[in-house]
Design a protein around this motif. Sequence first.
Motif, PDB file in Angstrom:
ATOM      1  N   ILE A   1       0.897  -1.247  -0.028  1.00 23.64           N
ATOM      2  CA  ILE A   1       0.038   0.007   0.151  1.00 23.64           C
ATOM      3  C   ILE A   1       0.817   1.263   0.117  1.00 23.64           C
ATOM      4  O   ILE A   1       0.528   2.162  -0.473  1.00 23.64           O
ATOM      5  N   ASP A   2       2.013   1.135   0.604  1.00 22.34           N
ATOM      6  CA  ASP A   2       2.957   2.419   0.637  1.00 22.34           C
ATOM      7  C   ASP A   2       3.572   2.677  -0.756  1.00 22.34           C
ATOM      8  O   ASP A   2       3.270   3.656  -1.173  1.00 22.34           O
TER       9      ASP A   2
ATOM     10  N   THR B   1      -1.287   5.901   4.107  1.00 18.59           N
ATOM     11  CA  THR B   1      -1.484   4.389   4.304  1.00 18.59           C
ATOM     12  C   THR B   1      -1.662   4.187   5.640  1.00 18.59           C
ATOM     13  O   THR B   1      -1.281   5.040   6.683  1.00 18.59           O
TER      14      THR B   1
END
Length: 246
Positions: free
Chosen positions: A43-44, A59
């Motif tokens: 997700i980063d 995030t």
Amino acid sequence: MPSLHDKVVAITGASAGIGEATARLLAERGAAVVLAARRGERIDAIAREIRETGGRAATCVVDVTDAGDLRRLVDTTVERYGRIDVLVNNAGVAPISPLADLDTEGWSAMIDVNLRGMLNGVAATLPVFREQGSGHLVSIVSVAGLSVSPSMAVYAATKNAVRTVHEGLRRESTDGVVRTTAISPGYVRTDLADSMADPRIREQTRENMAAMGIPPAAVARAVAFAVEQPADVEVGEINVRPTVQA
């Protein structure tokens, strides 16, 4: 194209598939998005790509079965952007198998992620929505609950339970503060089959996804349609399936 510049949206299960596509599309349309999933590095990376193209993204590592994680997601979103307008409850698993296999661990996983995870989201967001005077809960459900196929009894049960909670919340929210939307996809090209316990069912699902599955962006557009409606309009349910799916 409608703008979502005034919206702040948190999305669970945002590391791939429908969650990732939804984060990218809503950010493209101007929303601030907070991507939540267990895979922090993934997700980063997605959030970084969104920011590099001019979008707003943050995030939060989250396991939806942990109520504290959902509260932390809401707190993180509010601290970063000042509010949370929408929670997209997308995280889900499908270790489906015939009931006769007695896969009680798989049953528990579906109950914990698909249903309890959604309820944890309700518990975390509802007080904030009430305090703000507005909020929107969007859940990715499934057409599997509309017609229960063999081997999908427990999975369908969890999805129908989510529908029931949505309808209950809608009936309790006719003061106009909280909106709810249940979006039910059919076959979508995602990695959902990876969580399926039965090898035969897993392979058949992958084949069906490859043969007829629609892209995750199709479901993301349905989310965007519901979210971009004016405050006095609630889109309660949307079914999104391939045109060739029975």
